[in-house]
Design a protein around this motif. Structure first.
Motif, short mmCIF file in Angstrom:
data_model
loop_
_atom_site.label_atom_id
_atom_site.label_comp_id
_atom_site.label_asym_id
_atom_site.label_seq_id
_atom_site.Cartn_x
_atom_site.Cartn_y
_atom_site.Cartn_z
N ALA A 34 0.84 -1.20 0.00
CA ALA A 34 0.00 0.00 0.00
C ALA A 34 0.88 1.26 0.00
O ALA A 34 0.62 2.20 -0.75
N LYS A 35 1.92 1.25 0.81
CA LYS A 35 2.83 2.41 0.87
C LYS A 35 3.53 2.64 -0.48
O LYS A 35 3.69 3.78 -0.91
N ARG A 36 3.96 1.56 -1.13
CA ARG A 36 4.63 1.69 -2.43
C ARG A 36 3.67 2.29 -3.47
O ARG A 36 4.07 3.14 -4.28
N ILE A 37 2.43 1.85 -3.46
CA ILE A 37 1.45 2.38 -4.41
C ILE A 37 1.18 3.86 -4.12
O ILE A 37 1.15 4.69 -5.04
N LEU A 38 1.01 4.19 -2.86
CA LEU A 38 0.78 5.59 -2.50
C LEU A 38 1.95 6.46 -2.93
O LEU A 38 1.76 7.56 -3.46
#
Length: 176
Positions: A34-38
């Motif tokens: 999720a952090k990588r996508i954000l």
């Protein structure tokens, strides 16, 4: 012995989440994705869209981990992941995809939807492909295959159906 297409696809997904290569996935792997996508979208974790995406990813983890009996802070090996993904998603067909994956796909679509029309345009979809680490050159072809109603936009329903088609072996690219 050869493995089935759904098993191959689950293995690929598992290996993508297992960033440290320890043979297990846990809540931190899903949070990391999720952090990588954000980050790829330039969105903060504290923004409404950032919270929605993180909540969706962690909600998916919590559901699958709970169904597998490992709990919130447990870990899943591939065989456990394969069994719970099959029981909760694949074997249930569209209902499983809708229940387990719709919040995550909806949250990513919302990140992509920069013009706020509730749809994902070809340009917005290209950002999605790059954000999940897929080959940008596949975006145009993938978009056309997913756009089943031919309106030049992708709805969440079309995106959910595409993930279902990927896991059944009908499509050759993944959106998650």
């Amino acid at each position: 012995m050869s493995t089935s297409v759904p098993e191959q696809r689950l293995r690929r997904r598992f290996d993508m989440w297992d960033k440290n290569g320890d043979g297990t996935i846990d809540r931190t792997d899903w949070e990391g994705e999720a952090k990588r996508i954000l980050l790829a979208f330039g969105e903060t974790e504290s923004s409404p869209k950032g919270r929605a995406l993180t909540d969706a990813y962690l909600g998916m983890w919590d559901h699958l981990a709970g169904q597998a009996g490992v709990g919130h802070d447990g870990a899943l090996g591939f065989d456990q992941f394969k069994a719970v993904a099959a029981a909760q998603v694949l074997d249930r067909g569209q209902d499983g995809f809708d229940e387990v994956l719709r919040p995550t796909i909806g949250a990513i679509a919302d990140l992509c939807d920069t013009d706020g029309d509730g749809q994902v345009s070809p340009q917005e979809f290209q950002r999605w492909i790059v954000a999940i680490g897929s080959d940008e050159s596949t975006a145009g072809t993938a978009f056309k295959l997913i756009d089943t109603d031919g309106d030049g936009q992708l709805s969440v329903d079309e995106l959910i159906a595409a993930v279902h088609r990927y896991h059944s072996g009908e499509l050759e690219f993944s959106l998650l």
